[in-house]
Enzyme design. Structure first.
Site, short mmCIF file in Angstrom:
data_model
loop_
_atom_site.label_atom_id
_atom_site.label_comp_id
_atom_site.label_asym_id
_atom_site.label_seq_id
_atom_site.Cartn_x
_atom_site.Cartn_y
_atom_site.Cartn_z
CD GLU A 1 3.25 -11.00 3.99
OE1 GLU A 1 2.22 -11.87 4.14
OE2 GLU A 1 2.83 -10.00 4.09
CB ILE B 1 -10.41 -1.98 8.07
CG1 ILE B 1 -10.15 -2.72 6.96
CG2 ILE B 1 -11.84 -1.49 8.22
CD1 ILE B 1 -11.04 -4.08 6.58
N GLY C 1 0.84 -1.18 0.03
CA GLY C 1 -0.01 0.05 -0.05
C GLY C 1 0.89 1.06 0.02
#
Length: 501
Positions: free
Chosen positions: A292, A362, A269
């Protein structure tokens, strides 16, 4: 240059349609791919056409699909469009498939990414019928040169009854040597410690192995990975990045980590990339990464000489970043290693190396519980991915988010999260553009005061304080983690009813 030089497997070259014919209704299919890199390009589309034709004839044809992580529209999207999936695991970000998961048509097993391979070995998911794996080349001895992701490929090749290989000429042949595939994993009680003490240490093989007798088809392709344009850091993400980088300076000054920091992990992101941009201009040198996904920001640090070594399981580059890597692939050899995700995300290694984990969320509640996967408690967004693998075991973890969503109609700091992925016990630091809350060593009551003061948006701060004050007063005998149960999820209920919290 020929990419298939094994005489035995060279005799099994087939079209995508011929290969897809080996997949039967009801099969469980393991495919390569992780964040849009290394997924098979031809067979899933041929399979989707076959399923669509079967449905047009009134025949039932759906499969279970196992991957490393997200793939792309030509895999998840194509199979979702023809309603060809009945189960999906362990992670997906495709919007068409998301709709089918949330409607209940597709069963979604949202698993920690480090768990998916071992749970397949444990038999938790049942038998694996077919593996479809993309590679860069097949060597004369039958060894496979992996591509731009490793993910769960080793496990799928080992566990599947039948194997289909896609050999993609688009992949640089120079990828040989970029991989470290560990074959020492075992099921209990036969496990031994994994002897890795540095992010760039090799503990495995540069190749994937497959039993040639299981290979039913080899398909030659020439198609690029799916690469999404990178969202440029905005004022909000840069503000969060500055807070995080300054906090790392504080940790170094306090003697809690060395001047070159500890190995970095960052989620996907704009904010993690903004953090990498911040580190690019910071004083830290000799950085390492155990993560990752390789995003553009990590390449920037490598190119600038700030990052000495980088271990991951996949690339996740923008088109520009991908081209930069392809143009200079040789210069990255020896500085980048791609591993299986059961190693890149392994809790034992994350804890031993002392990883600094940076992931998005979130929402978070006032006590530090974090929801990273569900919208309004019920609708899956993407999944937990690898954030739990890293956050639970990190030396230091950060969860970052804008304080508002939907133009201010939603607060990302709430009285109680509507879904829990990371409990308050596993969360160290929360960051929004409003500020940073260090929650280490605090009681729930102190955490609530700090989260509200530093992370909540001013439009919601007074309401959060009022909620906590009334919760404390309501039950004097239960003030450890006070909640008003009749109101705790009231903000979410209000949004679903009125369109705003």
């Amino acid at each position: 240059m020929a990419r298939v030089t094994c005489p035995v497997l060279g005799r099994r070259i087939a079209t995508a349609e011929e290969a897809a014919a080996h997949i039967r209704p009801g099969d469980s299919v393991g495919i390569s791919g992780f964040t849009g890199a290394g997924f098979p390009k031809a067979v899933p589309q041929a399979l989707a056409r076959r399923i669509g034709e079967a449905h047009a004839r009134g025949e039932e044809f759906r499969i279970g699909l196992w991957s490393g992580a997200s793939t792309g529209p030509s895999v998840d999207g194509a199979l979702a469009e023809v309603h060809g999936l009945d189960k999906r695991l362990p992670y997906s970000s495709d919007p068409a498939l998301r709709r089918l998961i949330n409607s209940g048509e597709v069963d979604y097993v949202d698993a920690h990414l480090s768990h998916s391979a071992q749970q397949a070995w444990f038999g938790f998911y049942g038998p694996l019928d077919v593996a479809v794996v993309e590679v860069a080349a097949i060597l004369p001895n039958g060894l496979l040169v992996p591509g731009t992701s490793v993910g769960n490929n080793k496990t799928w090749l080992d566990r599947a009854e039948k194997v289909i290989l896609e050999v993609n000429r688009w992949l640089p042949r120079d990828l040989e040597g970029f991989h470290d595939v560990y074959y020492g994993a075992a099921v209990p009680p036969h496990r031994i410690p994994i002897q890795l003490t540095h992010p760039l240490q090799r503990i495995g093989d540069p190749y994937l192995r497959v039993d040639p007798a299981k290979v039913v088809a080899v398909v030659e392709t020439d198609a690029p990975d799916r690469n999404s344009p990178l969202d440029a850091p905005d004022d909000s993400s840069r503000a969060m990045a500055e807070l995080l980088v300054d906090f790392l300076r504080h940790e170094v000054r306090a003697g809690r980590m060395p001047p070159g920091l500890l190995p970095l992990q960052s989620g996907v992101g704009s904010t993690p990339n903004a953090v990498m941009e911040g580190l690019l201009h910071a004083e830290f040198e000799g950085l390492t990464s155990f993560t990752e996904v390789i995003q553009d920001g990590l390449l920037d640090l490598l190119d600038a000489g700030k990052l000495a070594s980088l271990s991951a399981t996949s690339f996740g580059l923008s088109p520009a970043g991908q081209q930069r890597f392809l143009d200079n692939v040789g210069s990255y050899k020896g500085r980048i290693l791609l591993r299986s995700q059961e190693i890149s995300n392994h809790p034992e290694l994350v804890r031993r190396l002392g990883v600094i984990a940076i992931n998005g969320m979130i929402e978070a509640d006032v006590y530090g519980n974090v929801n990273s996967s569900h919208v309004m408690g019920s609708a899956i967004m993407n999944g937990i991915g690898g954030s739990g693998d890293f956050a639970r075991n990190a030396y230091l973890n950060f969860f970052v988010s804008d304080s508002l969503a939907k133009g201010g109609l939603i607060s990302s700091i709430v009285p109680m999260v509507s879904h829990v992925d990371h409990t308050e016990h596993d969360v160290h630091v929360l960051i929004t553009e409003q500020g940073l809350a260090d929650l280490r060593g605090l009681s729930p009551s102190d955490r609530a005061d700090r989260v509200i003061a530093h992370c909540a948006h001013p439009d919601y701060r007074d309401r959060l304080r009022d909620y906590v004050d009334r919760a404390r007063a309501a039950r004097p005998e239960a003030r450890h983690t006070p909640h008003l149960l009749e109101e705790a999820l009231g903000w979410h209920a209000a949004y679903l009813r009125d369109g705003r919290m």
